[in-house]
Write a protein that holds these residues in place. Structure first.
Motif, PDB file in Angstrom:
ATOM      1  N   LEU A  51      -3.397   9.545   9.440  1.00 55.72           N
ATOM      2  CA  LEU A  51      -3.382   8.152   9.001  1.00 55.72           C
ATOM      3  C   LEU A  51      -4.635   7.421   9.468  1.00 55.72           C
ATOM      4  O   LEU A  51      -5.270   6.691   8.694  1.00 55.72           O
ATOM      5  N   MET A  52      -4.984   7.606  10.743  1.00 58.94           N
ATOM      6  CA  MET A  52      -6.198   6.964  11.266  1.00 58.94           C
ATOM      7  C   MET A  52      -7.413   7.381  10.449  1.00 58.94           C
ATOM      8  O   MET A  52      -8.239   6.543  10.055  1.00 58.94           O
ATOM      9  N   ALA A  53      -7.510   8.687  10.172  1.00 57.74           N
ATOM     10  CA  ALA A  53      -8.659   9.196   9.420  1.00 57.74           C
ATOM     11  C   ALA A  53      -8.687   8.644   8.006  1.00 57.74           C
ATOM     12  O   ALA A  53      -9.758   8.310   7.471  1.00 57.74           O
ATOM     13  N   SER A  54      -7.502   8.530   7.364  1.00 55.32           N
ATOM     14  CA  SER A  54      -7.464   8.036   5.979  1.00 55.32           C
ATOM     15  C   SER A  54      -7.834   6.559   5.906  1.00 55.32           C
ATOM     16  O   SER A  54      -8.533   6.129   4.978  1.00 55.32           O
ATOM     17  N   TRP A  55      -7.389   5.756   6.886  1.00 55.51           N
ATOM     18  CA  TRP A  55      -7.746   4.336   6.901  1.00 55.51           C
ATOM     19  C   TRP A  55      -9.256   4.158   7.094  1.00 55.51           C
ATOM     20  O   TRP A  55      -9.887   3.380   6.377  1.00 55.51           O
ATOM     21  N   ILE A  56      -9.807   4.884   8.045  1.00 48.31           N
ATOM     22  CA  ILE A  56     -11.242   4.762   8.318  1.00 48.31           C
ATOM     23  C   ILE A  56     -12.053   5.238   7.125  1.00 48.31           C
ATOM     24  O   ILE A  56     -13.060   4.625   6.753  1.00 48.31           O
ATOM     25  N   ALA A  57     -11.603   6.335   6.483  1.00 56.67           N
ATOM     26  CA  ALA A  57     -12.316   6.848   5.305  1.00 56.67           C
ATOM     27  C   ALA A  57     -12.279   5.842   4.155  1.00 56.67           C
ATOM     28  O   ALA A  57     -13.280   5.639   3.455  1.00 56.67           O
ATOM     29  N   ALA A  58     -11.124   5.202   3.951  1.00 57.48           N
ATOM     30  CA  ALA A  58     -11.004   4.202   2.881  1.00 57.48           C
ATOM     31  C   ALA A  58     -11.939   3.019   3.132  1.00 57.48           C
ATOM     32  O   ALA A  58     -12.566   2.495   2.206  1.00 57.48           O
ATOM     33  N   LEU A  59     -12.040   2.596   4.390  1.00 56.77           N
ATOM     34  CA  LEU A  59     -12.952   1.503   4.733  1.00 56.77           C
ATOM     35  C   LEU A  59     -14.401   1.916   4.513  1.00 56.77           C
ATOM     36  O   LEU A  59     -15.202   1.160   3.940  1.00 56.77           O
ATOM     37  N   GLN A  60     -14.755   3.127   4.945  1.00 47.84           N
ATOM     38  CA  GLN A  60     -16.128   3.607   4.780  1.00 47.84           C
ATOM     39  C   GLN A  60     -16.492   3.733   3.305  1.00 47.84           C
ATOM     40  O   GLN A  60     -17.612   3.395   2.904  1.00 47.84           O
ATOM     41  N   ASP A  61     -15.557   4.231   2.490  1.00 49.99           N
ATOM     42  CA  ASP A  61     -15.815   4.348   1.053  1.00 49.99           C
ATOM     43  C   ASP A  61     -16.084   2.989   0.419  1.00 49.99           C
ATOM     44  O   ASP A  61     -16.795   2.885  -0.588  1.00 49.99           O
ATOM     45  N   ALA A  62     -15.495   1.940   0.995  1.00 48.82           N
ATOM     46  CA  ALA A  62     -15.689   0.580   0.477  1.00 48.82           C
ATOM     47  C   ALA A  62     -16.879  -0.116   1.139  1.00 48.82           C
ATOM     48  O   ALA A  62     -17.143  -1.288   0.866  1.00 48.82           O
ATOM     49  N   GLY A  63     -17.579   0.602   2.024  1.00 47.06           N
ATOM     50  CA  GLY A  63     -18.728   0.004   2.712  1.00 47.06           C
ATOM     51  C   GLY A  63     -18.342  -0.962   3.814  1.00 47.06           C
ATOM     52  O   GLY A  63     -19.091  -1.876   4.144  1.00 47.06           O
TER      53      GLY A  63
END
Length: 394
Positions: free
Chosen positions: A117-129
């Motif tokens: 979950l932590m990884a997916s949240w951080i990845a989603a934020l990074q994908d959005a810049g």
């Protein structure tokens, strides 16, 4: 002080994402809204520049609990924590991010969330810049009340803060089961129809604004360990090579100190193990070989239960043994979670099935042994979900 962009994220990919921009200087909301899902985070990119980003994490996606800390753990608490919680958690501890929130004497307040979950949240934020500065459990951002719980409704969920670092996020139908009649609840949004306990109205406020103010002041941050954010100044090290060399030497010294800390931690763990085995052998002199530490703990716990009378049948295990035949007769009923209340002597079964019939079959079967109270059944994503509360017949 800069302005803040606050975003609330859930463990469900299709959940709505409320957000808000707050200005401490103007003491007002600059902008706010709700995204349809986490996949639309890139729409917030225009609000990110020159603002600190705080993520409010849905408390329903984590466990907030307390643990007794061993004496002398001190600086090694990060290595010790997973082993203290190993027996209480159903999952592999290596799959969980375990964060110590605070220490109170020999007690430690802990937040537990899955690494995925932590990884997916951080990845989603990074994908959005977007780069978050803080991850804070949303319920812990409610104002703290000394002699009452704090509560507010957000997007169909009730956020409840019970203590400094304890709370939960609940669907409305779970409130009567989670609260007790003697609870005092300070609520910032309209009181629910199924309220249990004494509810006291606070001044109504925009919930995301209320949570943002609490998050700004909170010392809690789940971005630790592998998730600690790289300071922006490191991006500018390359042109300063001489300075980088000095920093590198300093890091080498720190790494050496860290290695020494690990060595001392291993020595401390060995001492604890040797002492525990000594005590065990004094209690069980006939045992020649101790295969594992977990086996030794189980033997100690079994003996303690026998001596204290806990084997008399008042725990949860006798219930589960009695329920097994019923589950075999209705395989269409899937148990998703259970909660045992020793004081009330009741067991709450949360389950799901493809239709309503398995719930009725389970209710009829269980009524032969128990007093059964069936909660409201809800259909969601082609599944029927509901709860059965069991009490022993008088």
């Amino acid at each position: 002080m800069s302005e803040f962009l606050t975003i609330r994220l859930s463990n469900r990919s299709d959940a709505a994402v409320p957000w808000l921009v707050w200005s401490p200087q103007q003491k007002e909301v600059i902008a706010s809204g709700t995204l349809g899902s986490i996949t639309q985070l890139d729409e917030l990119k225009e609000y990110a520049p020159q603002r600190q980003i705080i993520v409010l994490v849905d408390a329903a996606a984590m466990v907030l609990t307390s643990v007794t800390l061993p004496p002398g753990s001190g600086r090694q608490i990060g290595q010790v924590l997973p082993f203290l919680l190993e027996e209480e958690l159903a999952q592999d501890i290596d799959s969980l991010h375990i964060q110590l929130l605070a220490k109170r004497g020999d007690q430690g307040d802990v937040a537990i969330v899955e690494h995925t979950l932590m990884a997916s949240w951080i990845a989603a934020l990074q994908d959005a810049g977007l780069t978050a500065k803080k991850f804070v459990p949303d319920c812990l951002c409610l104002p703290k009340r000394e002699e009452a719980f704090s509560a507010a409704e957000l997007d169909g969920q009730w956020l409840v803060r019970t203590e400094e670092h304890h709370g939960a996020a609940l669907d409305s139908e779970w409130l009567p089961l989670w609260l007790h009649e003697d609870n005092v609840v300070a609520h910032f949004t309209p009181k629910p129809a199924n309220a249990v306990g004494e509810w006291k109205a606070e001044t109504p406020e925009l919930v995301m604004q209320l949570l943002t103010l609490g998050a700004i002041d909170s010392g809690v941050n789940l971005l630790s360990g592998a998730y600690r954010q790289t300071p922006s100044w490191k991006k500018h090290l390359k042109p300063w090579r001489k300075v980088a060399v000095v920093v590198g030497l300093w890091l080498a010294v720190v790494a050496g100190d860290f290695g020494l800390s690990i060595y001392r931690s291993e020595q401390l763990a060995s001492q604890y193990q040797a002492e525990s085995e000594r005590i065990f052998r004094s209690l069980f002199p006939s045992v020649n070989r101790i295969p594992t530490q977990s086996w030794m703990r189980r033997q100690m716990e079994s003996e303690l239960s026998r001596l204290t009378g806990e084997d008399s049948g008042e725990g949860i295990l006798p219930w589960l043994a009695e329920l097994e035949p019923s589950f075999k007769k209705v395989p269409q009923f899937s148990l998703t979670s259970l909660r045992f209340d020793h004081n009330r002597s009741e067991l709450r079964l949360q389950g799901e099935a493809n239709d309503f019939a398995p719930f009725e079959q389970m209710r009829v079967l269980l009524s032969e042994q128990y007093e059964v109270e069936q909660g409201q059944l809800n259909r969601r994503d082609e599944k029927v979900q509901g709860m059965l509360t069991l009490r022993r017949k008088s």
